[in-house]
Design a protein around this motif. Structure first.
Motif, short mmCIF file in Angstrom:
data_model
loop_
_atom_site.label_atom_id
_atom_site.label_comp_id
_atom_site.label_asym_id
_atom_site.label_seq_id
_atom_site.Cartn_x
_atom_site.Cartn_y
_atom_site.Cartn_z
N MET A 60 0.81 -1.20 0.00
CA MET A 60 0.00 0.00 0.00
C MET A 60 0.85 1.27 0.00
N LEU A 61 0.23 2.33 -0.48
CA LEU A 61 0.74 3.68 -0.29
C LEU A 61 -0.27 4.43 0.56
N GLN A 62 0.20 4.98 1.67
CA GLN A 62 -0.64 5.85 2.48
C GLN A 62 -0.18 7.29 2.24
N PHE A 63 -1.13 8.16 1.93
CA PHE A 63 -0.79 9.58 1.77
C PHE A 63 -1.27 10.35 2.99
N ILE A 64 -0.37 11.13 3.57
CA ILE A 64 -0.70 11.96 4.73
C ILE A 64 -0.80 13.40 4.26
N THR A 65 -1.96 14.00 4.44
CA THR A 65 -2.18 15.34 3.91
C THR A 65 -1.23 16.35 4.53
N HIS A 66 -0.93 17.35 3.75
CA HIS A 66 -0.06 18.42 4.19
C HIS A 66 -0.46 19.67 3.42
N THR A 67 -0.07 20.80 3.92
CA THR A 67 -0.36 22.05 3.23
C THR A 67 0.93 22.84 3.06
N ASN A 68 1.06 23.50 1.92
CA ASN A 68 2.21 24.37 1.67
C ASN A 68 1.75 25.55 0.82
N GLU A 69 2.69 26.26 0.25
CA GLU A 69 2.33 27.45 -0.52
C GLU A 69 1.60 27.10 -1.82
N ARG A 70 1.65 25.84 -2.24
CA ARG A 70 1.02 25.41 -3.49
C ARG A 70 -0.32 24.72 -3.27
N TYR A 71 -0.46 23.99 -2.17
CA TYR A 71 -1.62 23.11 -2.02
C TYR A 71 -2.28 23.25 -0.64
N THR A 72 -3.60 23.15 -0.64
CA THR A 72 -4.35 23.04 0.61
C THR A 72 -4.37 21.56 1.03
N TYR A 73 -4.90 21.29 2.22
CA TYR A 73 -5.04 19.90 2.67
C TYR A 73 -5.89 19.10 1.67
N TYR A 74 -7.00 19.68 1.27
CA TYR A 74 -7.91 19.00 0.35
C TYR A 74 -7.23 18.76 -0.99
N ALA A 75 -6.58 19.80 -1.51
CA ALA A 75 -5.93 19.68 -2.81
C ALA A 75 -4.81 18.64 -2.78
N SER A 76 -4.09 18.57 -1.67
CA SER A 76 -3.00 17.59 -1.57
C SER A 76 -3.56 16.17 -1.65
N ALA A 77 -4.70 15.93 -0.98
CA ALA A 77 -5.33 14.61 -1.03
C ALA A 77 -5.84 14.30 -2.44
N GLN A 78 -6.41 15.31 -3.09
CA GLN A 78 -6.93 15.11 -4.43
C GLN A 78 -5.82 14.71 -5.40
N ILE A 79 -4.66 15.31 -5.25
CA ILE A 79 -3.51 14.95 -6.09
C ILE A 79 -3.13 13.49 -5.90
N ALA A 80 -3.03 13.07 -4.64
CA ALA A 80 -2.66 11.68 -4.36
C ALA A 80 -3.69 10.72 -4.93
N LEU A 81 -4.97 11.04 -4.79
CA LEU A 81 -6.02 10.17 -5.31
C LEU A 81 -5.97 10.09 -6.83
N GLU A 82 -5.74 11.22 -7.48
CA GLU A 82 -5.64 11.22 -8.94
C GLU A 82 -4.44 10.41 -9.41
N GLY A 83 -3.42 10.34 -8.57
CA GLY A 83 -2.24 9.56 -8.91
C GLY A 83 -2.38 8.07 -8.64
N GLY A 84 -3.50 7.66 -8.03
CA GLY A 84 -3.76 6.25 -7.80
C GLY A 84 -3.71 5.80 -6.36
N CYS A 85 -3.37 6.70 -5.43
CA CYS A 85 -3.37 6.34 -4.01
C CYS A 85 -4.80 6.10 -3.54
N ARG A 86 -4.99 5.08 -2.72
CA ARG A 86 -6.32 4.76 -2.22
C ARG A 86 -6.37 4.72 -0.70
N TRP A 87 -5.50 5.50 -0.08
CA TRP A 87 -5.49 5.60 1.39
C TRP A 87 -5.07 7.01 1.74
#
Length: 267
Positions: A60-87
């Motif tokens: 598995m790949l687990q993605f832990i949300t984070h925020t920076n100058e480019r991405y919000t918490y929600y946007a960071s999760a959306q990126i991981a999901l679009e890349g195929g992460c399912r956790w």
């Protein structure tokens, strides 16, 4: 001889998906269902491997949300999901409850769209309110046994470990998976435990095999794509990431490459 697992029931969140005993699970996420079935049928932990060999977790790949100058918490999760992460684990350590819920509730909907597992970090009291699948508990958070009493058998409960003694404790509490780390220094988490490095993982995973522990162990803490093959060779189940994805030039493609690397190197 083990009795066959209970017949599949329809999953109310995803009607086309089937889960045994009505427990919502995503095979892509990697957590195996056997531990939950075992708990509800009072089967000892040490029997899980051969009682439920057909239900054992996958890498598995687990993605832990984070925020920076480019991405919000929600946007960071959306990126991981679009890349195929399912956790997805929503980690907003110092945020107020209302702020967490304002992100968690739409993120629950987004995870449903991708049929992904959604875990909340630390905030046991918010899990049911945002309909998360479970909670991840740090070493100083609520004890796993108390979280289980509050959330019930269907919730996924994970815990953080830094030593074999930590793992012994979490196994005795009946957690569903362990986040072992940190691998190296990371700026995405405060108050780091001692750095393990590759030798630390090799030593601890060897001890886990000696003790015949079967639950998933996920490596975490400053891990990059180049680290994954050697880490997977230690016997870990998967990788938890945040910064290395969000700092990439193309984070969606980086997520895809990480997933491929995990799958290609899974023992």
């Amino acid at each position: 001889e083990a009795e066959p697992a209970p017949a599949a029931e329809e999953n109310p969140r995803h009607p086309k998906k089937k889960t045994r005993m009505g427990i919502r699970r995503s095979c892509n996420a990697g957590i195996f269902m056997g531990r939950k079935i075992a708990r509800e049928n009072a089967i000892p932990h040490e029997q899980i491997d051969f009682q439920f060999s057909n239900l054992i977790y996958i890498a598995m790949l687990q993605f832990i949300t984070h925020t920076n100058e480019r991405y919000t918490y929600y946007a960071s999760a959306q990126i991981a999901l679009e890349g195929g992460c399912r956790w997805i684990q929503l980690r907003m350590k110092d945020a107020e409850d209302d702020k967490i819920l304002s992100v968690a509730q739409p993120l629950r909907t987004l995870c449903d769209k991708y049929r992904a597992t959604f875990i909340l970090d630390d905030k046991v009291h918010l899990v049911k309110r945002c309909k998360a699948d479970g909670v991840h508990l740090g070493k100083t958070d609520m004890p796993p046994t108390e979280a289980r009493r509050i959330l019930g058998n269907n919730a996924i409960i994970g815990g953080t470990a830094n030593t074999i003694e930590d793992i012994d404790f979490l196994v005795s509490c009946g957690v569903d998976y362990i986040g072992l780390g940190p691998f190296r220094f990371t700026q995405t988490k405060k108050k780091l435990s001692p750095i393990l490095g590759m030798d630390g993982y090799k030593h601890i995973l060897f001890q886990c095999r000696e003790k015949k522990y079967s639950l998933p162990i996920v490596a975490i803490g400053g891990i990059t794509l180049d680290d994954i093959p050697e880490l997977m060779a230690t016997g870990i189940t998967g990788i938890a990431l945040s910064g290395s994805i969000l700092q990439a030039v193309d984070p969606i493609n980086e997520t895809k490459k990480i997933i491929d690397c995990i799958n290609n190197n899974h023992l």
